[in-house]
Design a protein around this motif. Sequence first.
Motif, short mmCIF file in Angstrom:
data_model
loop_
_atom_site.label_atom_id
_atom_site.label_comp_id
_atom_site.label_asym_id
_atom_site.label_seq_id
_atom_site.Cartn_x
_atom_site.Cartn_y
_atom_site.Cartn_z
N ASP A 44 -0.43 10.91 19.18
CA ASP A 44 1.01 10.67 19.16
C ASP A 44 1.37 9.38 19.88
O ASP A 44 2.24 8.65 19.42
CB ASP A 44 1.76 11.85 19.80
N ILE A 45 0.71 9.08 20.99
CA ILE A 45 0.98 7.84 21.72
C ILE A 45 0.58 6.64 20.86
O ILE A 45 1.33 5.67 20.75
CB ILE A 45 0.24 7.82 23.07
N ALA A 46 -0.58 6.71 20.24
CA ALA A 46 -1.04 5.61 19.39
C ALA A 46 -0.05 5.39 18.25
O ALA A 46 0.26 4.25 17.90
CB ALA A 46 -2.43 5.90 18.84
N ARG A 47 0.46 6.46 17.67
CA ARG A 47 1.43 6.36 16.56
C ARG A 47 2.72 5.70 17.04
O ARG A 47 3.30 4.89 16.34
CB ARG A 47 1.70 7.75 16.02
N LYS A 68 5.68 -0.85 11.35
CA LYS A 68 6.63 0.23 11.10
C LYS A 68 6.04 1.20 10.07
O LYS A 68 5.30 0.80 9.17
CB LYS A 68 7.95 -0.34 10.56
N VAL A 69 6.38 2.47 10.21
CA VAL A 69 5.83 3.50 9.33
C VAL A 69 6.18 3.20 7.86
O VAL A 69 5.33 3.33 6.98
CB VAL A 69 6.33 4.91 9.74
N CYS A 90 -3.25 -2.96 13.03
CA CYS A 90 -1.92 -2.76 13.61
C CYS A 90 -1.75 -1.37 14.23
O CYS A 90 -0.67 -1.02 14.70
CB CYS A 90 -0.84 -2.97 12.55
N GLY A 91 -2.81 -0.57 14.22
CA GLY A 91 -2.75 0.77 14.78
C GLY A 91 -2.32 1.81 13.78
O GLY A 91 -2.11 2.97 14.13
N GLY A 92 -2.18 1.42 12.52
CA GLY A 92 -1.79 2.36 11.48
C GLY A 92 -2.98 3.09 10.90
O GLY A 92 -4.09 3.02 11.42
N ARG A 129 -10.37 -6.40 -5.09
CA ARG A 129 -10.94 -5.53 -4.06
C ARG A 129 -10.82 -6.18 -2.69
O ARG A 129 -10.52 -5.52 -1.70
CB ARG A 129 -12.40 -5.19 -4.36
N SER A 130 -11.04 -7.49 -2.62
CA SER A 130 -10.91 -8.18 -1.33
C SER A 130 -9.46 -8.15 -0.85
O SER A 130 -9.21 -8.03 0.35
CB SER A 130 -11.46 -9.60 -1.38
N HIS A 131 -8.49 -8.24 -1.79
CA HIS A 131 -7.08 -8.11 -1.41
C HIS A 131 -6.83 -6.72 -0.83
O HIS A 131 -6.14 -6.57 0.19
CB HIS A 131 -6.17 -8.33 -2.62
N MET A 132 -7.37 -5.72 -1.49
CA MET A 132 -7.23 -4.34 -1.03
C MET A 132 -7.78 -4.20 0.39
O MET A 132 -7.15 -3.62 1.27
CB MET A 132 -7.96 -3.40 -1.99
N MET A 133 -8.96 -4.77 0.60
CA MET A 133 -9.60 -4.65 1.91
C MET A 133 -8.84 -5.43 2.98
O MET A 133 -8.78 -4.99 4.14
CB MET A 133 -11.05 -5.13 1.84
N LYS A 134 -8.24 -6.54 2.62
CA LYS A 134 -7.45 -7.32 3.57
C LYS A 134 -6.27 -6.49 4.06
O LYS A 134 -5.97 -6.45 5.26
CB LYS A 134 -6.98 -8.62 2.89
N ILE A 135 -5.60 -5.81 3.14
CA ILE A 135 -4.47 -4.96 3.51
C ILE A 135 -4.95 -3.75 4.32
O ILE A 135 -4.34 -3.38 5.33
CB ILE A 135 -3.70 -4.50 2.25
N PHE A 136 -6.04 -3.15 3.87
CA PHE A 136 -6.61 -1.98 4.54
C PHE A 136 -6.89 -2.30 6.01
O PHE A 136 -6.48 -1.57 6.92
CB PHE A 136 -7.91 -1.60 3.81
N LYS A 137 -7.57 -3.41 6.22
CA LYS A 137 -7.93 -3.83 7.59
C LYS A 137 -6.69 -4.15 8.41
O LYS A 137 -6.60 -3.79 9.59
CB LYS A 137 -8.88 -5.03 7.51
N PHE A 138 -5.71 -4.82 7.80
CA PHE A 138 -4.47 -5.16 8.50
C PHE A 138 -3.77 -3.91 9.03
O PHE A 138 -3.34 -3.87 10.18
CB PHE A 138 -3.54 -5.95 7.58
#
Length: 170
Positions: free
Chosen positions: A3-6, A12-13, A73-75, A60-69
């Motif tokens: 909960d703290i991490a969230r 933003k959610v 960011c803690g998401g 796929r690299s675009h997907m991974m870039k977003i995934f990692k981002f």
Amino acid sequence: MKDIARQLMSIKVESMDMLNAQIQMEGKASASYLAMASWCDQHAYLQSAEFFYHQASEERSHMMKIFKFINDCGGNAMSPEITQINHDFSSLEEIFETALSQEVEVTKAINRIVAASKKNNDYAVENFLQWFVKEQLEEEKTMRDILDLFEIMGRDGIALKLIDERIKVE
């Protein structure tokens, strides 16, 4: 801790949810480009096949870039479930029309996320997405330029082979 991490996420959610939907879209685009590459291979459009294999990898690299981002960011990035990929095409031109349509939809989705991030003062997401905005302009232009070749050169016989020979991986 969860909960703290969230609560301490630097995203933003709403942005995270939209980016997870974008991960799904990029994954589907990658799979669609693989199907297009396969069709091109089967019909001896070898340059176009290589082009679409490259496009699949790029999406796929675009997907991974977003995934990692999202994760950075803690998401919580979500792995996409890819279904309903079209493998049935009637022509090389149809494939490039489908590719352009797909890129236009991706552009619209990116623009919606940028607009929402601006509205929500989610500056990190807005900044992150600027690369994608520029990338989408390039992707759409590439597909339009290729479709112009059909108008200029024709849609059958040797014209298709000549068009295929002009398709280059960038």
